[in-house]
Design an enzyme around this catalytic site. Structure first.
Site, PDB file in Angstrom:
ATOM      1  N   LEU A   1       0.857  -1.193   0.000  1.00 23.03           N
ATOM      2  CA  LEU A   1       0.000   0.000   0.000  1.00 23.03           C
ATOM      3  C   LEU A   1       0.886   1.234   0.000  1.00 23.03           C
ATOM      4  O   LEU A   1       1.792   1.319   0.818  1.00 23.03           O
ATOM      5  CB  LEU A   1      -0.821   0.086   1.295  1.00 23.03           C
ATOM      6  CG  LEU A   1      -2.021  -0.804   1.507  1.00 23.03           C
ATOM      7  CD1 LEU A   1      -2.630  -0.465   2.862  1.00 23.03           C
ATOM      8  CD2 LEU A   1      -3.055  -0.571   0.409  1.00 23.03           C
ATOM      9  N   HIS A   2       0.638   2.173  -0.916  1.00 21.20           N
ATOM     10  CA  HIS A   2       1.409   3.421  -0.836  1.00 21.20           C
ATOM     11  C   HIS A   2       0.698   4.626  -1.429  1.00 21.20           C
ATOM     12  O   HIS A   2       1.190   5.740  -1.320  1.00 21.20           O
ATOM     13  CB  HIS A   2       2.759   3.256  -1.526  1.00 21.20           C
ATOM     14  CG  HIS A   2       2.650   3.250  -3.026  1.00 21.20           C
ATOM     15  ND1 HIS A   2       2.253   2.149  -3.720  1.00 21.20           N
ATOM     16  CD2 HIS A   2       2.868   4.221  -3.950  1.00 21.20           C
ATOM     17  CE1 HIS A   2       2.230   2.436  -5.015  1.00 21.20           C
ATOM     18  NE2 HIS A   2       2.594   3.680  -5.179  1.00 21.20           N
ATOM     19  N   ARG A   3      -0.464   4.417  -2.061  1.00 17.06           N
ATOM     20  CA  ARG A   3      -1.142   5.551  -2.701  1.00 17.06           C
ATOM     21  C   ARG A   3      -1.529   6.591  -1.652  1.00 17.06           C
ATOM     22  O   ARG A   3      -2.077   6.237  -0.598  1.00 17.06           O
ATOM     23  CB  ARG A   3      -2.435   5.110  -3.384  1.00 17.06           C
ATOM     24  CG  ARG A   3      -2.245   4.194  -4.522  1.00 17.06           C
ATOM     25  CD  ARG A   3      -2.237   4.894  -5.870  1.00 17.06           C
ATOM     26  NE  ARG A   3      -1.574   3.996  -6.787  1.00 17.06           N
ATOM     27  CZ  ARG A   3      -0.529   4.312  -7.545  1.00 17.06           C
ATOM     28  NH1 ARG A   3      -0.043   5.526  -7.552  1.00 17.06           N
ATOM     29  NH2 ARG A   3       0.026   3.432  -8.328  1.00 17.06           N
TER      30      ARG A   3
END
Ligand code: UD1
Length: 377
Positions: free
Chosen positions: A214-216
């Site tokens: 996850l990084h958005r």
């Protein structure tokens, strides 16, 4: 440049790499171009990603040489990062005078280098052109739109991308459907991926765990959203244990917001992995939960169920022809149950996701440059 007196001047191509998702796209292309006799390729690293785990590990894993040019731009706001790449890359272009610039993907450096080259009248080719999420709150969508508008040659991974470009008024002659370069990387490295010992190191049995990334900004930049997602992952982990490779942005946000996962939840937080270890982890997982672009494609190719924590995707073929589905915090549990119980019995990768995209790109580039030279003559 190989332009010594008397020597036949070779066409100089700049291949731009900036951030983690770029490295697996440029690697097969660098190897294919380096084997050609009509051109010389210089690898330009803008320095957008600079941590050893986000950059050096990928150069090592993908057998890439040290970059010929390193712009060292680092992090910053979007404007700062884009501007720094432009300032530094303009100097590099003036100094080296490339005949053509090849950019990949949709990161800030893709846009910045395209703008610089276009204004210096250097032809630009964009690999992975035409993808559209139609969500202009995503910085990558702005980068994609601007890059494709001014690039001279647009290499697309899927027919939907051709449709998007034509609908935006881009001439069909500029568009070339070449397939998905990420699959070339996977096939190029398949044996070494298989040899990775990451499962032993993490004490994992194939098929019995899920992999998470996850990084958005839309998932990790707001405390309540990130907290909710971490709680949902803890619930998923009651059904299937999770290995969560934590991106630097996400790690920073978790620290800033004082968030983590409960010690008794089966969610293991680990640092980002290199390409070989990560692909081994994904290939042997029972399910993937992500908000990445590339992982939606890799799981489609591998036939692994993928739950994408986004409202939209610029890669619809991963849903229509693949194993991907879009989810949010509220639908994750149901989607996870369905994905784990309704695995497709067989699946075909999309057309031209076949490990030969780099060769098609090189052939297309050569034809384009020959044609351009004729037109300019
Ligand atoms: C960037 C790309 C995104 C891509 C993602 C993959 C843009 C607009 N975004 O987003 O498309 O999917 O990379 O990783 O180009 N940081 C480090 N070490 C690094 C790199 C970043 O600590 O090597 C930190 C930065 O200081 C920053 C944060 O991580 O605080 C985010 O990095 P940044 O490159 O700005 O954007 P990404 O979220 O990584």
């Amino acid at each position: 440049m190989d332009r010594a007196a008397g020597a036949e001047p070779l066409t100089l191509i700049h291949l731009i790499a900036a951030a983690r998702p770029n490295f697996m796209k440029i690697a097969p292309l660098w190897h294919a171009l380096a084997a050609e006799r009509w051109c010389r390729v210089e690898l330009v690293h803008t320095g957008q990603h600079y941590d050893p785990g986000m950059s050096d590990a990928f150069f090592r894993d993908l057998d890439l040489p040290r970059p010929d040019i390193h712009l060292g731009v680092g992090s910053g706001s979007h404007a700062e990062q884009t501007a720094r790449v432009m300032i530094e890359y303009e100097k590099a272009c003036t100094d080296r005078q490339p005949d053509c610039v090849v950019v990949v993907g949709d990161v800030n450096s893709t846009l910045a280098c395209t703008l610089v080259a276009a204004k210096l009248h250097i032809p630009v080719a964009h690999l992975e052109a035409g993808l559209r999420s139609r969500d202009r709150t995503m910085p990558e969508e702005i980068n994609r739109l601007v890059t494709d508008t001014i690039a001279d040659l647009l290499w697309t991974p899927s027919p939907d991308a051709d449709d998007n470009l034509r609908a935006e008024g881009i001439a069909s002659g500029k568009i070339d459907f070449v397939g998905n370069i990420m699959i070339d990387s996977f096939e190029l490295m398949r044996a070494r991926i298989g040899a990775s010992d990451i499962l032993e190191r993490l004490d994992l049995t194939p098929g019995t765990y899920g992999a998470v990334t996850l990084h958005r900004p839309s998932n990790v930049d707001e405390p309540h959203k990130l907290a909710r997602l971490l709680t949902e992952l803890e619930t998923v982990a009651k059904r299937i244990p999770l290995v969560f490779t934590v991106h630097p942005r996400t790690r920073q946000r978790m620290e800033e917001f004082g968030l983590s996962v409960s010690a008794d939840a089966a969610v293991r937080l680990i640092d980002p992995l290199g390409y070989l270890d990560f692909m081994k982890l994904v290939s042997n997982s029972g399910i993937v939960i992500t908000d990445s672009g590339g992982i939606q494609e890799e799981t489609t190719y591998l036939g692994i169920p993928c739950l994408t924590l986004r409202d939209n995707t610029e890669r619809p073929i991963t849903i229509t022809a693949g194993t991907n589905r879009l989810v949010n915090a509220a639908t994750l549990q149901v989607a996870m149950q369905e994905a784990l119980t309704q695995r497709p019995s067989s699946h075909e990768p999309p057309a031209l996701w076949d490990g030969h995209t780099a060769h098609r790109v090189v052939a297309s580039l050569k034809t384009f440059l020959e044609r351009t030279a004729r037109v300019n003559a």
